[in-house]
Design a protein around this motif. Structure first.
Motif, PDB file in Angstrom:
ATOM      1  N   SER A  32       0.830  -1.200   0.000  1.00  0.00           N
ATOM      2  CA  SER A  32       0.000   0.000   0.000  1.00  0.00           C
ATOM      3  C   SER A  32       0.866   1.252   0.000  1.00  0.00           C
ATOM      4  O   SER A  32       1.937   1.292   0.601  1.00  0.00           O
ATOM      5  N   LYS A  33       0.396   2.280  -0.695  1.00  0.00           N
ATOM      6  CA  LYS A  33       1.107   3.554  -0.764  1.00  0.00           C
ATOM      7  C   LYS A  33       0.402   4.574   0.121  1.00  0.00           C
ATOM      8  O   LYS A  33      -0.800   4.515   0.341  1.00  0.00           O
ATOM      9  N   GLY A  34       1.170   5.536   0.598  1.00  0.00           N
ATOM     10  CA  GLY A  34       0.584   6.581   1.414  1.00  0.00           C
ATOM     11  C   GLY A  34       1.615   7.195   2.331  1.00  0.00           C
ATOM     12  O   GLY A  34       2.774   6.772   2.369  1.00  0.00           O
ATOM     13  N   THR A  35       1.190   8.194   3.078  1.00  0.00           N
ATOM     14  CA  THR A  35       2.085   8.878   4.003  1.00  0.00           C
ATOM     15  C   THR A  35       2.145   8.114   5.322  1.00  0.00           C
ATOM     16  O   THR A  35       1.115   7.713   5.875  1.00  0.00           O
TER      17      THR A  35
ATOM     18  N   LYS B 123      -4.791  -2.957   4.350  1.00  0.00           N
ATOM     19  CA  LYS B 123      -4.042  -2.111   3.428  1.00  0.00           C
ATOM     20  C   LYS B 123      -3.632  -0.766   4.011  1.00  0.00           C
ATOM     21  O   LYS B 123      -2.834  -0.046   3.407  1.00  0.00           O
ATOM     22  N   LYS B 124      -4.158  -0.428   5.177  1.00  0.00           N
ATOM     23  CA  LYS B 124      -3.758   0.850   5.773  1.00  0.00           C
ATOM     24  C   LYS B 124      -2.452   0.742   6.546  1.00  0.00           C
ATOM     25  O   LYS B 124      -2.029   1.698   7.187  1.00  0.00           O
ATOM     26  N   PHE B 125      -1.797  -0.425   6.452  1.00  0.00           N
ATOM     27  CA  PHE B 125      -0.496  -0.610   7.109  1.00  0.00           C
ATOM     28  C   PHE B 125       0.568  -0.920   6.068  1.00  0.00           C
ATOM     29  O   PHE B 125       0.337  -1.644   5.099  1.00  0.00           O
ATOM     30  N   GLY B 126       1.748  -0.332   6.273  1.00  0.00           N
ATOM     31  CA  GLY B 126       2.879  -0.558   5.385  1.00  0.00           C
ATOM     32  C   GLY B 126       4.062  -1.118   6.157  1.00  0.00           C
ATOM     33  O   GLY B 126       4.007  -1.302   7.379  1.00  0.00           O
TER      34      GLY B 126
ATOM     35  N   SER C 289       8.674  -3.750  14.684  1.00  0.00           N
ATOM     36  CA  SER C 289       9.026  -2.333  14.836  1.00  0.00           C
ATOM     37  C   SER C 289       9.058  -1.602  13.492  1.00  0.00           C
ATOM     38  O   SER C 289       9.005  -0.376  13.447  1.00  0.00           O
ATOM     39  N   LYS C 290       9.135  -2.345  12.387  1.00  0.00           N
ATOM     40  CA  LYS C 290       9.221  -1.736  11.059  1.00  0.00           C
ATOM     41  C   LYS C 290       7.856  -1.408  10.459  1.00  0.00           C
ATOM     42  O   LYS C 290       7.760  -0.680   9.477  1.00  0.00           O
ATOM     43  N   ILE C 291       6.792  -1.941  11.033  1.00  0.00           N
ATOM     44  CA  ILE C 291       5.451  -1.729  10.481  1.00  0.00           C
ATOM     45  C   ILE C 291       4.920  -0.354  10.889  1.00  0.00           C
ATOM     46  O   ILE C 291       5.149   0.104  12.006  1.00  0.00           O
ATOM     47  N   TYR C 292       4.223   0.282   9.975  1.00  0.00           N
ATOM     48  CA  TYR C 292       3.678   1.616  10.264  1.00  0.00           C
ATOM     49  C   TYR C 292       2.265   1.731   9.704  1.00  0.00           C
ATOM     50  O   TYR C 292       1.856   0.983   8.806  1.00  0.00           O
ATOM     51  N   GLU C 293       1.519   2.670  10.272  1.00  0.00           N
ATOM     52  CA  GLU C 293       0.165   2.945   9.801  1.00  0.00           C
ATOM     53  C   GLU C 293       0.224   4.084   8.801  1.00  0.00           C
ATOM     54  O   GLU C 293       1.033   5.007   8.909  1.00  0.00           O
ATOM     55  N   LEU C 294      -0.656   4.017   7.786  1.00  0.00           N
ATOM     56  CA  LEU C 294      -0.705   5.040   6.746  1.00  0.00           C
ATOM     57  C   LEU C 294      -1.792   6.070   7.034  1.00  0.00           C
ATOM     58  O   LEU C 294      -2.840   5.737   7.599  1.00  0.00           O
ATOM     59  N   GLU C 295      -1.499   7.289   6.665  1.00  0.00           N
ATOM     60  CA  GLU C 295      -2.489   8.354   6.829  1.00  0.00           C
ATOM     61  C   GLU C 295      -3.685   8.102   5.900  1.00  0.00           C
ATOM     62  O   GLU C 295      -3.521   7.606   4.806  1.00  0.00           O
TER      63      GLU C 295
END
Length: 534
Positions: free
Chosen positions: A39-42, A508-511, A528-534
């Motif tokens: 997924s793409k995003g900020t 899909k809201k996680f990258g 620790s590498k996983i992040y949530e997308l705006e």
């Protein structure tokens, strides 16, 4: 990872967390993502990831973590000394280095500087020595103990200085380096006065060393971990990891679709439906797992080798995979009890082609009368296991056997299969992930092994395992493991069924999933590498 079995029969799945990334010479496992790209995003600062798990963790202490749920949580809560990847290359975590002496009889372990436990205390050599001694203490009943015993004698751990430990082996071992990939230290200052580490109340609020620290556990509801800001490898990107306990797979899938859950290992039967929602990325990867049928040799009903071989001939593994795993996209037929990612795996073994006439002839030769009853148990919340049981019942009845199926609550199922004295059933199903070091498998197969689900006892077979664990000549070691695999193929205490792939469904809201690295048992190597997308 390690030699755990994750071994509660399918629940197990698990010895070994560590086992999944152990040393080896196999090709690296490839992960495919159905969408082609992540997924793409900020990237959002902070956030919460909710992971669905099927049961409560057992003992949140690395010395006793053998079920899949606990091993999954352990991956975020504790840090190992190192992982071993392709070709035996180490990825150091807590350790700075780990080097053998010239004669290979001692190893020097050096820790990184400024390591901290979650309560702020320093991680040092005393913790390493304490962990070794606790594992080796027979009164503590750690399932890892066997990996630190060579020729009947234990490894000796000695502190050199605050960050250095010397480990002395009683004899040279080819398996020692791989065995320690599943070594997760525990804090001496927390456990030093505890007489029984497994039953210690300290395990209910564990002090770990990983990127996330313990916050709360509510039975049958959730385990909450929060970011540990002093983690030596940098702060995690998420604020919180929540492991939501959802025992019913259909409920878990609904929660995944509506966003109440963000990550879950799913069954092949659910892949298409969940993928078609468009809300999830599907990551499929080899898990180094074997699904097997185990014959409970405590029971008179399966004592006959001819009967066990007849059962093997009665099952069409290609048909079985269609029934339990949907297609060969998600599993392939298994021939050996060592998985393809394990060193010295071979398929040049006695095999049992699907042939009902041969099966019936074997039953006749073994004196097994028509209507002979076999009792099969399985976990009632596991779609794959249920499918295996139903398929086996149908095929075995076609060769004249009577089959009684007993679905069980997963916890009761695990307890029953771990009862080494039980005669209450004849056949069970299970799965394990052991990694690339074959020595760790002996905890499943030796006569007195704690996870010998077949209750198979063979003194000559036991000796093969002992010889193989210390043999340093590669060709000779390979031959010993070939003999081990052939012995199981001939005697059939276990019948290998399939080598499946793991399917990880992620909101899909996680990258950062690929960077976090999907791995067997624990879903991903580094949360620790996983992040949530705006």
């Amino acid at each position: 990872m390690k030699k755990r079995l994750l071994v509660l029969p399918m629940l197990l799945l698990a010895m070994v967390l560590a086992l999944a990334a152990c040393s080896g010479e196999k090709e690296p496992a490839k992960t495919t993502t159905d969408t082609g790209t992540e997924s793409k995003g900020t990237e959002k600062e902070g956030g919460k990831l909710t992971i669905a798990v099927t049961d409560n963790p057992q003992v949140m202490n690395p010395l006793y973590a053998n079920d899949r749920i606990t091993l999954t949580i352990q991956q975020a809560l504790y840090a190992p000394l190192y992982f071993m990847g392709d070709g035996g290359k180490k990825k150091f975590i807590l350790a700075e280095s780990f080097e053998p002496s010239e004669d290979q009889l001692s190893w020097t372990l050096k820790l990184k500087e400024n390591l901290k436990w979650h309560d702020g205390e320093s991680i040092n050599a005393d913790d390493i020595v304490f962990t070794f001694n606790s594992i080796l203490d027979e009164k503590q009943n750690s399932s890892i103990r066997g990996s630190l015993i060579f020729g009947g004698k234990p490894v000796k751990a000695e502190k050199v200085d605050d960050l250095t430990v010397k480990l002395t082996l009683p004899q040279v071992s080819a398996s020692f380096e791989g065995a320690l990939t599943d070594f997760f230290p525990i804090p001496e200052h927390v456990f030093k006065d505890e007489a029984d580490l497994m039953k210690s109340t300290k395990n209910q609020s564990p002090i770990g060393s990983g990127p996330f620290k313990f916050k709360e556990f509510k039975t049958d509801e959730y385990v909450i971990l929060e970011r540990f800001d002093d983690y030596f490898n940098g702060k995690a990107k998420l604020d919180q990891i929540v492991y939501r306990i959802v025992k019913d797979p259909n409920t878990a899938n609904i929660s995944l679709q509506n966003g109440e859950v963000n990550m879950r290992l799913i069954d092949p039967q659910d892949h298409k439906k969940l993928s078609d929602t468009g809300k999830l990325n599907m990551h499929t990867f080899p898990e180094g797992r074997l699904f097997y049928m185990a014959f409970n040799l405590n029971s008179e009903a399966v004592q006959s080798k001819e009967l066990r071989q007849a059962v093997a001939h009665a099952l069409d593994k290609n048909e079985l995979i269609q029934a339990a795993f949907v297609s060969t996209e998600f599993a392939v037929p298994a021939k050996s009890v060592l998985t393809p990612d394990t060193m010295y795996h071979t398929e040049d073994l006695k095999t049992y082609d699907y042939n009902q006439d041969t099966a019936k002839e074997l039953l006749k030769n073994g004196g097994i009368k028509e209507g002979h009853t076999l009792r099969i148990i399985y976990a009632n919340n596991n779609k794959i296991m249920e499918s295996l049981a139903l398929y086996s019942q149908q095929k075995l009845q076609e060769i004249g056997l009577k089959v009684e199926l007993t679905p069980m609550d997963p916890s009761a199922y695990g307890q029953k299969t771990l009862d080494m004295a039980t005669t209450d059933y004849d056949i069970s199903f299970g799965g394990y992930i052991m990694g690339s070091e074959p020595d760790v498998y002996k905890t499943l197969f030796q006569s007195d092994a704690p996870y010998n689900f077949a209750r198979y006892k063979n003194a000559d077979f036991d000796q093969l395992w002992e010889k193989a664990s210390v043999e340093t000549d590669k060709a000779k070691r390979e031959e010993l493991y070939r003999q081990i695999q052939e012995t199981v193929a001939q005697d059939v205490p276990y019948l290998p069924l399939a080598y499946p792939k793991a399917i990880l469904a992620v909101d899909k809201k996680f990258g950062g999933i690929e960077e976090a690295t999907p791995i067997p048992i624990s879903m991903v190597e580094d949360l620790s590498k996983i992040y949530e997308l705006e």
